[in-house]
Design a protein around this motif. Structure first.
Motif, PDB file in Angstrom:
ATOM      1  N   LEU A  30      56.410  44.783  89.325  1.00  0.00           N
ATOM      2  CA  LEU A  30      55.642  43.545  89.454  1.00  0.00           C
ATOM      3  C   LEU A  30      54.573  43.443  88.368  1.00  0.00           C
ATOM      4  CD1 LEU A  30      54.894  40.976  91.043  1.00  0.00           C
ATOM      5  CD2 LEU A  30      53.415  42.411  92.476  1.00  0.00           C
ATOM      6  N   PHE A  31      53.778  44.494  88.220  1.00  0.00           N
ATOM      7  CA  PHE A  31      52.679  44.438  87.247  1.00  0.00           C
ATOM      8  C   PHE A  31      53.172  44.592  85.814  1.00  0.00           C
ATOM      9  CE2 PHE A  31      50.194  44.992  91.056  1.00  0.00           C
ATOM     10  CZ  PHE A  31      49.038  44.275  90.778  1.00  0.00           C
ATOM     11  N   LEU A  32      54.257  45.323  85.616  1.00  0.00           N
ATOM     12  CA  LEU A  32      54.833  45.406  84.275  1.00  0.00           C
ATOM     13  C   LEU A  32      55.352  44.039  83.839  1.00  0.00           C
ATOM     14  CD1 LEU A  32      55.698  47.037  81.808  1.00  0.00           C
ATOM     15  CD2 LEU A  32      57.837  47.593  83.019  1.00  0.00           C
ATOM     16  N   SER A  33      56.009  43.338  84.759  1.00  0.00           N
ATOM     17  CA  SER A  33      56.515  41.993  84.444  1.00  0.00           C
ATOM     18  C   SER A  33      55.373  41.041  84.127  1.00  0.00           C
ATOM     19  CB  SER A  33      57.336  41.448  85.620  1.00  0.00           C
ATOM     20  OG  SER A  33      58.429  42.285  85.917  1.00  0.00           O
ATOM     21  N   MET A  34      54.321  41.066  84.942  1.00  0.00           N
ATOM     22  CA  MET A  34      53.188  40.177  84.699  1.00  0.00           C
ATOM     23  C   MET A  34      52.483  40.515  83.390  1.00  0.00           C
ATOM     24  SD  MET A  34      51.414  39.336  88.390  1.00  0.00           S
ATOM     25  CE  MET A  34      51.050  41.020  88.860  1.00  0.00           C
ATOM     26  N   TYR A  35      52.396  41.810  83.080  1.00  0.00           N
ATOM     27  CA  TYR A  35      51.748  42.210  81.827  1.00  0.00           C
ATOM     28  C   TYR A  35      52.551  41.741  80.619  1.00  0.00           C
ATOM     29  CZ  TYR A  35      49.841  45.162  78.138  1.00  0.00           C
ATOM     30  OH  TYR A  35      49.287  45.615  76.959  1.00  0.00           O
ATOM     31  N   LEU A  36      53.874  41.903  80.680  1.00  0.00           N
ATOM     32  CA  LEU A  36      54.716  41.481  79.562  1.00  0.00           C
ATOM     33  C   LEU A  36      54.686  39.965  79.375  1.00  0.00           C
ATOM     34  CD1 LEU A  36      57.815  43.836  80.046  1.00  0.00           C
ATOM     35  CD2 LEU A  36      55.985  44.023  78.328  1.00  0.00           C
ATOM     36  N   VAL A  37      54.668  39.235  80.493  1.00  0.00           N
ATOM     37  CA  VAL A  37      54.581  37.776  80.405  1.00  0.00           C
ATOM     38  C   VAL A  37      53.233  37.362  79.798  1.00  0.00           C
ATOM     39  CG1 VAL A  37      54.408  35.652  81.769  1.00  0.00           C
ATOM     40  CG2 VAL A  37      56.186  37.316  82.289  1.00  0.00           C
ATOM     41  N   THR A  38      52.155  38.020  80.243  1.00  0.00           N
ATOM     42  CA  THR A  38      50.820  37.728  79.713  1.00  0.00           C
ATOM     43  C   THR A  38      50.756  38.023  78.218  1.00  0.00           C
ATOM     44  OG1 THR A  38      49.814  38.286  81.839  1.00  0.00           O
ATOM     45  CG2 THR A  38      48.361  38.243  79.925  1.00  0.00           C
ATOM     46  N   THR A  76      43.273  46.478  79.171  1.00  0.00           N
ATOM     47  CA  THR A  76      42.284  47.489  79.554  1.00  0.00           C
ATOM     48  C   THR A  76      42.560  48.100  80.920  1.00  0.00           C
ATOM     49  OG1 THR A  76      40.812  45.835  80.521  1.00  0.00           O
ATOM     50  CG2 THR A  76      40.464  46.375  78.208  1.00  0.00           C
ATOM     51  N   THR A  77      43.330  47.415  81.762  1.00  0.00           N
ATOM     52  CA  THR A  77      43.517  47.884  83.138  1.00  0.00           C
ATOM     53  C   THR A  77      44.976  48.168  83.505  1.00  0.00           C
ATOM     54  OG1 THR A  77      43.602  45.580  83.906  1.00  0.00           O
ATOM     55  CG2 THR A  77      41.454  46.676  83.950  1.00  0.00           C
ATOM     56  N   ILE A  78      45.879  47.253  83.162  1.00  0.00           N
ATOM     57  CA  ILE A  78      47.267  47.361  83.650  1.00  0.00           C
ATOM     58  C   ILE A  78      48.004  48.587  83.108  1.00  0.00           C
ATOM     59  CG2 ILE A  78      49.481  46.181  83.892  1.00  0.00           C
ATOM     60  CD1 ILE A  78      47.137  44.999  85.467  1.00  0.00           C
ATOM     61  N   PRO A  79      48.004  48.882  81.794  1.00  0.00           N
ATOM     62  CA  PRO A  79      48.731  50.067  81.319  1.00  0.00           C
ATOM     63  C   PRO A  79      48.289  51.362  81.997  1.00  0.00           C
ATOM     64  CG  PRO A  79      48.163  48.652  79.467  1.00  0.00           C
ATOM     65  CD  PRO A  79      47.447  48.096  80.659  1.00  0.00           C
ATOM     66  N   LYS A  80      46.982  51.531  82.200  1.00  0.00           N
ATOM     67  CA  LYS A  80      46.502  52.744  82.867  1.00  0.00           C
ATOM     68  C   LYS A  80      46.982  52.792  84.310  1.00  0.00           C
ATOM     69  CE  LYS A  80      44.153  56.459  83.755  1.00  0.00           C
ATOM     70  NZ  LYS A  80      44.690  57.766  83.332  1.00  0.00           N
ATOM     71  N   MET A  81      46.962  51.645  84.998  1.00  0.00           N
ATOM     72  CA  MET A  81      47.436  51.608  86.372  1.00  0.00           C
ATOM     73  C   MET A  81      48.925  51.950  86.443  1.00  0.00           C
ATOM     74  SD  MET A  81      47.451  48.461  89.093  1.00  0.00           S
ATOM     75  CE  MET A  81      49.110  47.903  88.805  1.00  0.00           C
ATOM     76  N   LEU A  82      49.725  51.389  85.539  1.00  0.00           N
ATOM     77  CA  LEU A  82      51.162  51.666  85.517  1.00  0.00           C
ATOM     78  C   LEU A  82      51.434  53.137  85.208  1.00  0.00           C
ATOM     79  CD1 LEU A  82      52.449  48.503  83.604  1.00  0.00           C
ATOM     80  CD2 LEU A  82      52.605  48.961  86.044  1.00  0.00           C
ATOM     81  N   TRP A  83      50.653  53.704  84.287  1.00  0.00           N
ATOM     82  CA  TRP A  83      50.813  55.117  83.942  1.00  0.00           C
ATOM     83  C   TRP A  83      50.503  56.010  85.140  1.00  0.00           C
ATOM     84  CZ3 TRP A  83      52.847  58.251  80.424  1.00  0.00           C
ATOM     85  CH2 TRP A  83      52.407  59.570  80.368  1.00  0.00           C
ATOM     86  N   ASN A  84      49.443  55.694  85.865  1.00  0.00           N
ATOM     87  CA  ASN A  84      49.070  56.489  87.034  1.00  0.00           C
ATOM     88  C   ASN A  84      50.139  56.433  88.119  1.00  0.00           C
ATOM     89  OD1 ASN A  84      46.718  57.187  85.777  1.00  0.00           O
ATOM     90  ND2 ASN A  84      45.354  56.159  87.208  1.00  0.00           N
ATOM     91  N   ILE A  85      50.714  55.240  88.323  1.00  0.00           N
ATOM     92  CA  ILE A  85      51.765  55.104  89.336  1.00  0.00           C
ATOM     93  C   ILE A  85      53.004  55.879  88.909  1.00  0.00           C
ATOM     94  CG2 ILE A  85      53.314  53.492  90.512  1.00  0.00           C
ATOM     95  CD1 ILE A  85      51.139  51.400  90.358  1.00  0.00           C
ATOM     96  N   GLN A  86      53.380  55.745  87.633  1.00  0.00           N
ATOM     97  CA  GLN A  86      54.588  56.396  87.131  1.00  0.00           C
ATOM     98  C   GLN A  86      54.475  57.913  87.184  1.00  0.00           C
ATOM     99  OE1 GLN A  86      57.492  55.059  86.309  1.00  0.00           O
ATOM    100  NE2 GLN A  86      58.369  57.046  85.738  1.00  0.00           N
ATOM    101  N   THR A  87      53.314  58.444  86.824  1.00  0.00           N
ATOM    102  CA  THR A  87      53.121  59.894  86.802  1.00  0.00           C
ATOM    103  C   THR A  87      52.624  60.443  88.139  1.00  0.00           C
ATOM    104  OG1 THR A  87      50.855  59.624  85.949  1.00  0.00           O
ATOM    105  CG2 THR A  87      52.629  59.881  84.328  1.00  0.00           C
ATOM    106  N   GLN A  88      52.415  59.536  89.113  1.00  0.00           N
ATOM    107  CA  GLN A  88      51.890  59.901  90.432  1.00  0.00           C
ATOM    108  C   GLN A  88      50.553  60.640  90.308  1.00  0.00           C
ATOM    109  OE1 GLN A  88      54.996  62.009  92.538  1.00  0.00           O
ATOM    110  NE2 GLN A  88      56.213  60.154  92.818  1.00  0.00           N
ATOM    111  N   SER A  89      49.767  60.196  89.367  1.00  0.00           N
ATOM    112  CA  SER A  89      48.433  60.740  89.151  1.00  0.00           C
ATOM    113  C   SER A  89      47.412  59.623  89.301  1.00  0.00           C
ATOM    114  CB  SER A  89      48.319  61.366  87.754  1.00  0.00           C
ATOM    115  OG  SER A  89      46.980  61.694  87.454  1.00  0.00           O
ATOM    116  N   LYS A  90      46.328  59.912  89.984  1.00  0.00           N
ATOM    117  CA  LYS A  90      45.281  58.906  90.200  1.00  0.00           C
ATOM    118  C   LYS A  90      44.019  59.204  89.397  1.00  0.00           C
ATOM    119  CE  LYS A  90      46.908  58.033  94.914  1.00  0.00           C
ATOM    120  NZ  LYS A  90      46.536  58.006  96.352  1.00  0.00           N
ATOM    121  N   VAL A  91      44.136  60.131  88.476  1.00  0.00           N
ATOM    122  CA  VAL A  91      42.958  60.613  87.750  1.00  0.00           C
ATOM    123  C   VAL A  91      42.664  59.740  86.541  1.00  0.00           C
ATOM    124  CG1 VAL A  91      42.048  62.530  86.380  1.00  0.00           C
ATOM    125  CG2 VAL A  91      43.267  62.987  88.507  1.00  0.00           C
TER     126      VAL A  91
END
Length: 309
Positions: A30-38, A76-91
């Motif tokens: 969902l957020f990857l699609s919205m980021y790419l569209v943006t 500033t926000t979406i790539p880091k959020m996607l990375w955290n979800i993908q790597t299962q890391s919240k740090v």
């Protein structure tokens, strides 16, 4: 406690929008699609304005800058959020959190000031059409853009430097998908009176004053349009500034919506979900609003896409 307060902080924990495992793949797509569209939508707006000489006008100069800011804003926000979800890391590291806060506040401030400058541009175009090119000359437009940058940089730098003075305890979980200033300040063990005061002052001076300027500009615009005798002339005048008015409504409407939801609800996760509207959805919709409602932009986009093919 004093010993813990002085312990250097190395990282924060971003809890994100949801901790349910089955929702994580959905959130990624969902957020990857919205980021790419943006990203692609705003980039097309910039390319169309740069490549079409007919759009080398003040209003489109500011629009291209708004599109650039929107690309950076979501980045500033979406790539880091996607990375955290993908790597299962919240740090997120302490330095990364401060950097994210700085650029988020900088770009949000730029959005705010650019919308105000664009409202002034429409005011001059509709209320003083004969003097438009004299008033909105390239030098004056550059000065307006420079003022937007300077005010945004100073505000975000001040807020970030004040956070650097805070001490943090062991509870470092941020119930958000990015480092939001209010959420970070709430984790501090030291006194946050001056931090909160700076936020209120900045919101008043740099938030409400530009909003008052926008409302004043549009009150004068509406008054001037109502004086036009022909209905066709009124419709054309309203349609020219309708896109900007819609973007302003989305930006401030979603911003106030997040503020009211945080004030009415003690659930920080609810506030995080509400903030998706102005951090992701509004920048994504801007290219569609300007592209679909503006005839010159549509022609320029068509020409740009045809040339690429």
């Amino acid at each position: 406690m004093e010993q813990r307060n002085q312990t250097p902080i190395s990282e924060f924990i971003l809890l994100g929008l949801s901790e349910e495992g089955e929702l994580q793949p959905l959130l990624i797509w969902l957020f990857l699609s919205m980021y790419l569209v943006t990203f692609s939508g705003n980039l097309l707006i910039i390319l169309a304005i740069v490549m079409d000489s007919h759009l080398h006008m003040p209003m489109y100069f500011f629009l291209s800058n708004l599109s650039f800011v929107d690309i950076c804003f979501t980045s500033t926000t979406i790539p880091k959020m996607l990375w955290n979800i993908q790597t299962q890391s919240k740090v997120i590291t302490y330095a990364g959190c401060l950097s994210q806060m700085y650029f988020f506040m900088l770009l949000a401030g730029l959005d705010n000031f650019l919308l105000t400058v664009m409202a002034y541009d429409w005011f001059v175009a509709i209320c003083h059409p004969l003097h438009y090119m004299v008033i909105m000359n390239p030098k004056f437009c550059s000065i307006l853009l420079l003022v937007c940058w300077v005010l945004s940089v100073l505000d975000s730098l001040l807020q970030d430097l004040m956070v650097l003075q805070l001490s943090f305890c062991t509870q470092l979980e941020i119930p958000h998908f990015f480092c939001e200033l209010n959420q970070v300040i709430q984790l501090a063990c030291s006194d946050t009176f001056f931090n909160n005061l700076a936020i209120y002052l900045a919101s008043g001076l740099l938030g409400f004053i530009p909003l008052i300027g926008i409302l004043f500009s549009y009150s004068r615009i509406v008054t001037s349009i109502l004086k036009i005798s022909s209905s066709g002339g009124k419709y054309k005048a309203f349609s020219t500034c309708g896109s900007h008015l819609l973007v302003v409504s989305l930006f401030y409407g979603t911003g106030f919506g997040v503020y009211l939801s945080s004030a009415a609800s003690q659930n920080s996760r609810t506030t995080a979900i509400a903030s998706v509207m102005y951090t992701v959805v509004t920048p994504m919709l801007n290219p569609f609003i300007y592209g679909l409602r503006n005839r010159d932009i549509k022609l320029a986009l068509r020409k740009t896409l045809c040339d690429e093919v």
